[in-house]
Design a protein around this motif. Structure first.
Motif, PDB file in Angstrom:
ATOM      1  N   THR A 104     -25.887  11.585 -29.505  1.00 10.96           N
ATOM      2  CA  THR A 104     -26.273  10.825 -28.448  1.00 10.96           C
ATOM      3  C   THR A 104     -25.019   9.476 -28.294  1.00 10.96           C
ATOM      4  N   GLU A 105     -24.960   9.410 -29.360  1.00 14.65           N
ATOM      5  CA  GLU A 105     -23.980   7.985 -29.781  1.00 14.65           C
ATOM      6  C   GLU A 105     -22.062   8.026 -29.098  1.00 14.65           C
ATOM      7  N   SER A 106     -22.263   9.124 -28.124  1.00 13.04           N
ATOM      8  CA  SER A 106     -20.859  10.111 -27.400  1.00 13.04           C
ATOM      9  C   SER A 106     -20.620   8.765 -26.387  1.00 13.04           C
ATOM     10  N   ASP A 107     -19.771   8.021 -26.471  1.00 11.97           N
ATOM     11  CA  ASP A 107     -19.074   7.168 -25.109  1.00 11.97           C
ATOM     12  C   ASP A 107     -17.434   7.914 -24.962  1.00 11.97           C
ATOM     13  N   TYR A 108     -17.384   8.407 -24.044  1.00 15.57           N
ATOM     14  CA  TYR A 108     -16.368   9.102 -23.756  1.00 15.57           C
ATOM     15  C   TYR A 108     -14.936   8.421 -22.834  1.00 15.57           C
ATOM     16  N   GLY A 109     -15.492   7.286 -22.555  1.00 19.37           N
ATOM     17  CA  GLY A 109     -14.148   6.405 -21.554  1.00 19.37           C
ATOM     18  C   GLY A 109     -14.637   6.682 -20.293  1.00 19.37           C
ATOM     19  N   ALA A 110     -14.322   5.982 -19.996  1.00 16.14           N
ATOM     20  CA  ALA A 110     -13.714   6.609 -18.104  1.00 16.14           C
ATOM     21  C   ALA A 110     -11.610   6.385 -17.770  1.00 16.14           C
ATOM     22  N   PRO A 111     -11.647   7.530 -16.898  1.00 15.30           N
ATOM     23  CA  PRO A 111     -10.119   8.029 -16.206  1.00 15.30           C
ATOM     24  C   PRO A 111      -9.678   6.746 -15.880  1.00 15.30           C
ATOM     25  N   SER A 112      -8.367   5.810 -16.097  1.00 13.55           N
ATOM     26  CA  SER A 112      -7.654   5.803 -15.413  1.00 13.55           C
ATOM     27  C   SER A 112      -6.636   5.741 -14.747  1.00 13.55           C
ATOM     28  N   GLY A 113      -5.660   5.301 -13.218  1.00  8.72           N
ATOM     29  CA  GLY A 113      -4.767   6.069 -13.310  1.00  8.72           C
ATOM     30  C   GLY A 113      -4.528   7.546 -12.690  1.00  8.72           C
ATOM     31  N   GLY A 114      -3.903   8.159 -13.870  1.00  4.07           N
ATOM     32  CA  GLY A 114      -3.267   9.575 -12.985  1.00  4.07           C
ATOM     33  C   GLY A 114      -4.161  10.579 -14.336  1.00  4.07           C
ATOM     34  N   ASP A 115      -4.840   9.899 -15.125  1.00  6.01           N
ATOM     35  CA  ASP A 115      -5.823  10.926 -16.391  1.00  6.01           C
ATOM     36  C   ASP A 115      -6.046  12.023 -15.700  1.00  6.01           C
ATOM     37  N   LYS A 116      -6.391  12.922 -16.463  1.00 11.67           N
ATOM     38  CA  LYS A 116      -6.648  14.525 -15.847  1.00 11.67           C
ATOM     39  C   LYS A 116      -7.748  14.211 -16.694  1.00 11.67           C
ATOM     40  N   THR A 117      -9.116  14.658 -16.475  1.00 10.99           N
ATOM     41  CA  THR A 117     -10.028  14.563 -16.375  1.00 10.99           C
ATOM     42  C   THR A 117     -11.051  16.286 -17.311  1.00 10.99           C
ATOM     43  N   LEU A 118     -12.521  16.565 -17.236  1.00 10.98           N
ATOM     44  CA  LEU A 118     -12.739  18.313 -17.885  1.00 10.98           C
ATOM     45  C   LEU A 118     -13.927  17.753 -17.951  1.00 10.98           C
ATOM     46  N   SER A 119     -14.559  17.892 -17.169  1.00 15.19           N
ATOM     47  CA  SER A 119     -16.540  18.130 -17.519  1.00 15.19           C
ATOM     48  C   SER A 119     -16.533  18.825 -18.815  1.00 15.19           C
ATOM     49  N   ILE A 120     -17.796  17.916 -19.811  1.00 11.93           N
ATOM     50  CA  ILE A 120     -18.298  18.596 -20.837  1.00 11.93           C
ATOM     51  C   ILE A 120     -18.576  20.212 -20.903  1.00 11.93           C
ATOM     52  N   ALA A 121     -18.644  20.231 -19.510  1.00 14.35           N
ATOM     53  CA  ALA A 121     -19.810  21.433 -19.558  1.00 14.35           C
ATOM     54  C   ALA A 121     -18.315  22.999 -19.785  1.00 14.35           C
ATOM     55  N   ALA A 122     -17.082  22.179 -19.807  1.00 13.29           N
ATOM     56  CA  ALA A 122     -16.153  22.968 -20.174  1.00 13.29           C
ATOM     57  C   ALA A 122     -14.903  22.763 -21.594  1.00 13.29           C
ATOM     58  N   TRP A 123     -15.386  21.810 -21.728  1.00 20.11           N
ATOM     59  CA  TRP A 123     -15.289  21.185 -23.415  1.00 20.11           C
ATOM     60  C   TRP A 123     -14.929  22.736 -24.153  1.00 20.11           C
ATOM     61  N   ALA A 124     -15.631  22.866 -24.834  1.00 17.76           N
ATOM     62  CA  ALA A 124     -15.843  24.237 -25.664  1.00 17.76           C
ATOM     63  C   ALA A 124     -14.911  25.055 -25.402  1.00 17.76           C
TER      64      ALA A 124
END
Length: 189
Positions: free
Chosen positions: A73-93
């Protein structure tokens, strides 16, 4: 014995419609998180248990690296800024299983923050807030959590058990408390 066993229980309140999938090495992958999604080609094949057939909840790759994503519950992933690459949590593992042979290798690479995790709401309207545990055949293990928008990594052979919430530092404190009390005084909870 040199045998290392990783186990996991699934106590989610809803059926996540788990299926088993086998993925070969050499698959072209996409982080499934919009136009800035990280892209990679899997270096290792894996067998995984899915959640809603869209994400890897648990799995093991051909080198014996094991990944398990549990609720936090405590998860806070932050937010992308600029050119940050992104990854769905579904693909993390799956990203970890595809790219790393050992826990140490994963820790070194993921500590560089190669992406920002995007965590949409699950089909059952629950938040997709997770933390990730990795283990390997050498007995090494690590827990990865995003707390306050920052990646926190607990790495070492002593980190062998992870539950759902609370955050891992609190799990360690609770464990220390119960070790001091002993199991014969009264039961936790």
């Amino acid at each position: 014995s040199d045998t290392v066993v990783t186990a996991r229980s699934m106590d989610w309140a809803f059926d996540i419609k788990t299926n088993l999938w086998i993925f070969p090495r050499g698959m072209e992958r996409d982080g499934a998180a919009g136009p800035q999604s990280v892209k990679w080609v899997s270096q290792y094949g894996s067998v995984v248990a899915t959640g809603y057939d869209v994400g890897t909840a648990d799995g093991m790759n051909e080198k014996g690296l094991v990944a398990s994503a549990l609720y936090l519950t405590e998860s806070d992933y932050g937010a992308p800024s600029g050119g940050d690459k992104t990854l769905s949590i579904a693909a993390w593992a799956q990203y970890a299983l595809d790219n790393y042979a050992t826990v140490a290798e994963a820790v070194k690479a993921l500590a560089q923050n190669p992406f920002v995790i995007m965590a949409p709401t699950l089909p059952d309207n629950q938040a997709s807030t997770l933390h990730l545990a990795l283990s390997d055949p050498s007995g090494d293990s690590a827990v990865f959590e995003y707390i306050g928008g920052k990646l926190v990594i607990h790495h070492g052979r002593e980190y062998q058990v992870m539950t759902n919430s609370p955050s891992f530092d609190q799990q360690l404190a609770l464990n220390a408390y119960w070790q001091a009390i002993g199991g014969l005084v009264f039961l936790p909870g």
